[in-house]
Structure formats: C-alpha cells, structure tokens
Write a protein that holds these residues in place. Sequence first.
Motif, PDB file in Angstrom:
ATOM      1  N   ARG A  30       1.410  -4.594  18.924  1.00 38.11           N
ATOM      2  CA  ARG A  30       2.020  -5.883  18.606  1.00 38.11           C
ATOM      3  C   ARG A  30       1.023  -6.788  17.878  1.00 38.11           C
ATOM      4  O   ARG A  30       1.362  -7.433  16.885  1.00 38.11           O
ATOM      5  N   ALA A  31      -0.209  -6.821  18.359  1.00 35.73           N
ATOM      6  CA  ALA A  31      -1.245  -7.633  17.709  1.00 35.73           C
ATOM      7  C   ALA A  31      -1.459  -7.175  16.264  1.00 35.73           C
ATOM      8  O   ALA A  31      -1.610  -8.009  15.363  1.00 35.73           O
ATOM      9  N   ASP A  32      -1.446  -5.873  16.033  1.00 39.56           N
ATOM     10  CA  ASP A  32      -1.607  -5.373  14.669  1.00 39.56           C
ATOM     11  C   ASP A  32      -0.413  -5.756  13.791  1.00 39.56           C
ATOM     12  O   ASP A  32      -0.586  -6.092  12.623  1.00 39.56           O
ATOM     13  N   PHE A  33       0.789  -5.697  14.345  1.00 42.30           N
ATOM     14  CA  PHE A  33       1.969  -6.101  13.560  1.00 42.30           C
ATOM     15  C   PHE A  33       1.875  -7.564  13.132  1.00 42.30           C
ATOM     16  O   PHE A  33       2.307  -7.918  12.038  1.00 42.30           O
ATOM     17  N   THR A  34       1.310  -8.410  13.960  1.00 40.16           N
ATOM     18  CA  THR A  34       1.217  -9.830  13.594  1.00 40.16           C
ATOM     19  C   THR A  34       0.271 -10.052  12.422  1.00 40.16           C
ATOM     20  O   THR A  34       0.348 -11.104  11.775  1.00 40.16           O
ATOM     21  N   GLN A  35      -0.584  -9.079  12.127  1.00 36.30           N
ATOM     22  CA  GLN A  35      -1.544  -9.213  11.030  1.00 36.30           C
ATOM     23  C   GLN A  35      -1.062  -8.599   9.718  1.00 36.30           C
ATOM     24  O   GLN A  35      -1.726  -8.722   8.689  1.00 36.30           O
ATOM     25  N   VAL A  36       0.088  -7.929   9.734  1.00 32.61           N
ATOM     26  CA  VAL A  36       0.599  -7.272   8.531  1.00 32.61           C
ATOM     27  C   VAL A  36       1.017  -8.320   7.502  1.00 32.61           C
ATOM     28  O   VAL A  36       1.806  -9.217   7.801  1.00 32.61           O
ATOM     29  N   ARG A  37       0.472  -8.207   6.281  1.00 36.52           N
ATOM     30  CA  ARG A  37       0.796  -9.141   5.205  1.00 36.52           C
ATOM     31  C   ARG A  37       1.245  -8.445   3.923  1.00 36.52           C
ATOM     32  O   ARG A  37       1.854  -9.056   3.063  1.00 36.52           O
ATOM     33  N   THR A  38       0.906  -7.167   3.781  1.00 39.11           N
ATOM     34  CA  THR A  38       1.221  -6.438   2.556  1.00 39.11           C
ATOM     35  C   THR A  38       1.851  -5.093   2.900  1.00 39.11           C
ATOM     36  O   THR A  38       1.799  -4.635   4.041  1.00 39.11           O
ATOM     37  N   VAL A  39       2.416  -4.459   1.880  1.00 37.47           N
ATOM     38  CA  VAL A  39       2.976  -3.118   2.065  1.00 37.47           C
ATOM     39  C   VAL A  39       1.869  -2.149   2.484  1.00 37.47           C
ATOM     40  O   VAL A  39       2.085  -1.281   3.335  1.00 37.47           O
ATOM     41  N   GLU A  40       0.675  -2.328   1.940  1.00 37.46           N
ATOM     42  CA  GLU A  40      -0.447  -1.464   2.310  1.00 37.46           C
ATOM     43  C   GLU A  40      -0.808  -1.644   3.787  1.00 37.46           C
ATOM     44  O   GLU A  40      -1.085  -0.657   4.481  1.00 37.46           O
ATOM     45  N   ASP A  41      -0.799  -2.894   4.274  1.00 35.08           N
ATOM     46  CA  ASP A  41      -1.044  -3.149   5.703  1.00 35.08           C
ATOM     47  C   ASP A  41      -0.011  -2.417   6.545  1.00 35.08           C
ATOM     48  O   ASP A  41      -0.324  -1.828   7.579  1.00 35.08           O
ATOM     49  N   TRP A  42       1.234  -2.485   6.113  1.00 34.38           N
ATOM     50  CA  TRP A  42       2.344  -1.846   6.829  1.00 34.38           C
ATOM     51  C   TRP A  42       2.103  -0.340   6.925  1.00 34.38           C
ATOM     52  O   TRP A  42       2.223   0.247   7.994  1.00 34.38           O
ATOM     53  N   GLN A  43       1.769   0.276   5.798  1.00 30.96           N
ATOM     54  CA  GLN A  43       1.530   1.717   5.784  1.00 30.96           C
ATOM     55  C   GLN A  43       0.352   2.104   6.673  1.00 30.96           C
ATOM     56  O   GLN A  43       0.413   3.096   7.392  1.00 30.96           O
ATOM     57  N   GLN A  44      -0.719   1.314   6.651  1.00 27.68           N
ATOM     58  CA  GLN A  44      -1.881   1.603   7.491  1.00 27.68           C
ATOM     59  C   GLN A  44      -1.524   1.495   8.968  1.00 27.68           C
ATOM     60  O   GLN A  44      -1.964   2.315   9.779  1.00 27.68           O
ATOM     61  N   LEU A  45      -0.735   0.501   9.325  1.00 27.62           N
ATOM     62  CA  LEU A  45      -0.332   0.338  10.720  1.00 27.62           C
ATOM     63  C   LEU A  45       0.511   1.538  11.175  1.00 27.62           C
ATOM     64  O   LEU A  45       0.285   2.088  12.252  1.00 27.62           O
ATOM     65  N   LEU A  46       1.463   1.932  10.347  1.00 23.01           N
ATOM     66  CA  LEU A  46       2.299   3.079  10.717  1.00 23.01           C
ATOM     67  C   LEU A  46       1.466   4.341  10.868  1.00 23.01           C
ATOM     68  O   LEU A  46       1.675   5.124  11.801  1.00 23.01           O
TER      69      LEU A  46
END
Length: 75
Positions: A30-46
């Motif tokens: 959840r903490a990582d999701f709150t930091q997602v700002r870009t498509v690249e962030d999204w892909q890294q989190l997944l």
Amino acid sequence: EIYGPERCVTQMRKFGIRYSAHHPQHAEVRADFTQVRTVEDWQQLLTRWYQGDGPGAALPADLHKVQADVTPGPS
C-alpha cells in the motif's frame, strides 16, 4: 484511451491501494502504491510485488464498512 497516462496512473493508483489489502505484505505494498506517479513506477511496483503467484491474505473484517443494517425486520 480517454485519459492520458498521467490521469490513468492516478485512477489506477486508487484501485491498487484498495487491492493491496489482498497482499500478505499489505502495509508495504500500500505504501508503494501511494508513491506511484508514472507508468514506469506502476510497472516497477507490479514487478516487485506481483511477479509471482503468492498465497494472498484474508481481508480484515473491518475493511469494507457497512453503511447501514439492511436486514429486513418484522413487518
């Protein structure tokens, strides 16, 4: 395609935060999701949190709050 990548990430982040409750390491995900700002962030989190098929987690009972008791009473 209605929203651009920036708006899409904001919308998807809300769902990701909610969905993270199913993850065994819910607080960190959840903490990582709150930091997602870009498509690249999204892909890294997944990649980081959902690359493998893990065991999942039981949802806490208070996660979905009931708005009101809708049980039919005596007529």
